[in-house]
Design a protein around this motif. Structure first.
Motif, short mmCIF file in Angstrom:
data_model
loop_
_atom_site.label_atom_id
_atom_site.label_comp_id
_atom_site.label_asym_id
_atom_site.label_seq_id
_atom_site.Cartn_x
_atom_site.Cartn_y
_atom_site.Cartn_z
N ILE A 33 -17.07 17.60 -20.01
CA ILE A 33 -16.47 17.42 -18.69
C ILE A 33 -16.23 18.76 -18.02
N GLY A 34 -15.75 19.74 -18.76
CA GLY A 34 -15.37 21.01 -18.16
C GLY A 34 -13.94 20.94 -17.66
N PRO A 35 -13.38 22.05 -17.18
CA PRO A 35 -11.97 22.07 -16.75
C PRO A 35 -11.75 21.18 -15.53
N ASN A 36 -10.76 20.28 -15.62
CA ASN A 36 -10.49 19.38 -14.48
C ASN A 36 -9.00 19.05 -14.34
N PHE A 41 -10.23 18.36 -9.07
CA PHE A 41 -11.50 18.76 -9.67
C PHE A 41 -11.41 20.09 -10.42
N GLY A 42 -10.21 20.51 -10.77
CA GLY A 42 -10.03 21.77 -11.48
C GLY A 42 -10.12 23.01 -10.62
N LEU A 43 -9.95 22.86 -9.29
CA LEU A 43 -10.14 24.00 -8.38
C LEU A 43 -9.06 25.07 -8.52
N LEU A 44 -7.93 24.72 -9.10
CA LEU A 44 -6.88 25.72 -9.31
C LEU A 44 -6.97 26.37 -10.70
N GLN A 45 -8.02 26.08 -11.45
CA GLN A 45 -8.17 26.67 -12.78
C GLN A 45 -8.24 28.20 -12.74
N PRO A 46 -8.97 28.84 -11.78
CA PRO A 46 -8.94 30.30 -11.73
C PRO A 46 -7.55 30.87 -11.49
N VAL A 47 -6.73 30.19 -10.68
CA VAL A 47 -5.35 30.64 -10.46
C VAL A 47 -4.56 30.55 -11.76
#
Length: 318
Positions: A33-36, A41-47
């Motif tokens: 799946i990857g980060p979610n 959709f996991g868009l705050l994962q880099p933060v």
């Protein structure tokens, strides 16, 4: 200063989200799946990753050379960021009777500046491994220096036919010379050599022998933690953007393209090149070290030299 601020902000933001893109794509390639979890959709994962790195303890080994140990990660990140100073983002803007170049500085020896920055990035790898007072880190840094210096030769030689066709070392002039057709159509061999050498320069799988976690722990940055490890990580992804931008400038027409604004075309080409690097990472296993060095010295460098000679003969004949 405004152009510098805009480019730095854009490059750092794109680097953060290229990490997410890579994790998502690798998840798709490997049926995961990857980060979610962080954001939609996991868009705050880099933060989330940035906060984690900033709040982790910054550990310095007892026997490390403290000043060099602290300085080395900044060399890797800074040299990658400084390369964008000569990358043209679009045609000149005309505002209020003034011409504003869409590049931080248009050097007539811009290509030499690019290779100078690439050469300086070797110091970050070597100093980081040496200053760590760790055998694993030292082995990784020696591997990294040998690999980066070796593939710099193939990288530089692959660009010589492009310079011959453009008649200039300025990156702006090289893009202008591709108004009729991109150089990838007339120099496909140079493109292949450049792309493979660029992947080896960035130490990406299958060329990640300086890290080689199965053998060296984590290679030259084994002893780094917290945001200093994050700077090595950031430098890698900024370097991927640099290599994507240089591939676009030398072979894909730079910012040129129909319908879309020029900077957006350059961004699209950078993302496509980076996606190809991620795809190769997901597909191929790591080389042995003798295979890695053999590819550079026995195949890429001779092929680049032959390509220079053939290009010279064709240009003289025409």
């Amino acid at each position: 200063m405004i152009k510098v601020a805009v480019i730095l902000t854009g490059v750092l933001l794109l680097a953060a989200y290229l990490v997410l893109l890579e994790r998502k794509l690798l998840g798709r390639f490997q049926a995961r799946i990857g980060p979610n979890r962080a954001g939609i959709f996991g868009l705050l994962q880099p933060v989330s990753d940035g906060i984690k790195l900033l709040t982790k303890e910054d550990v310095i080994p007892q026997g490390a050379h403290r000043r060099i140990f602290l300085f080395a990660p900044a060399v890797v990140a800074a040299t990658a960021l400084l390369t964008f100073a000569v990358v043209p983002m679009g045609p000149d803007l005309h505002l209020g009777g003034r011409k504003i170049p869409m590049v931080v500085t248009d050097m007539n020896v811009g290509l030499l500046y690019v290779f100078a920055m690439a050469s300086l990035s070797v110091y970050g790898v070597v100093l980081g491994g040496w200053a760590s007072d760790s055998k694993y880190a030292m082995l990784g840094s020696i591997r990294g220096a040998a690999q980066m210096i070796s593939y710099e030769l193939a990288l530089g030689l692959s660009i010589v036919p492009v310079v011959m066709l453009a008649g200039s070392l300025s990156l702006v002039d090289i893009v202008d010379a591709q108004a009729g057709r991109p150089f990838i159509l007339v120099q496909p061999l140079a493109f292949v050599i450049f792309f493979l050498s660029a992947m080896a320069e960035s130490k990406r799988i299958p060329f990640d022998l300086p890290e080689a976690e199965a053998e060296l722990g984590s290679g030259y940055h084994t002893e780094y933690s917290g945001m200093r490890f994050g700077m090595f990580f950031l430098g890698e992804y900024v370097q991927m953007q640099v290599l994507g931008a240089l591939t676009a400038v030398f072979f894909l027409g730079g910012w040129r393209g129909p319908f879309l604004p020029a900077p957006l075309w350059l961004l699209v080409k950078i993302v496509l090149v980076v996606t190809a690097m991620i795809w190769i990472r997901a597909t191929l296993p790591r080389f042995r070290y003798d295979q890695l060095m053999g590819l550079g010295w026995k195949f890429l460098i001779p092929a680049a030299l032959i390509n220079i000679v053939i290009t010279g003969f064709v240009m003289v004949g025409i």
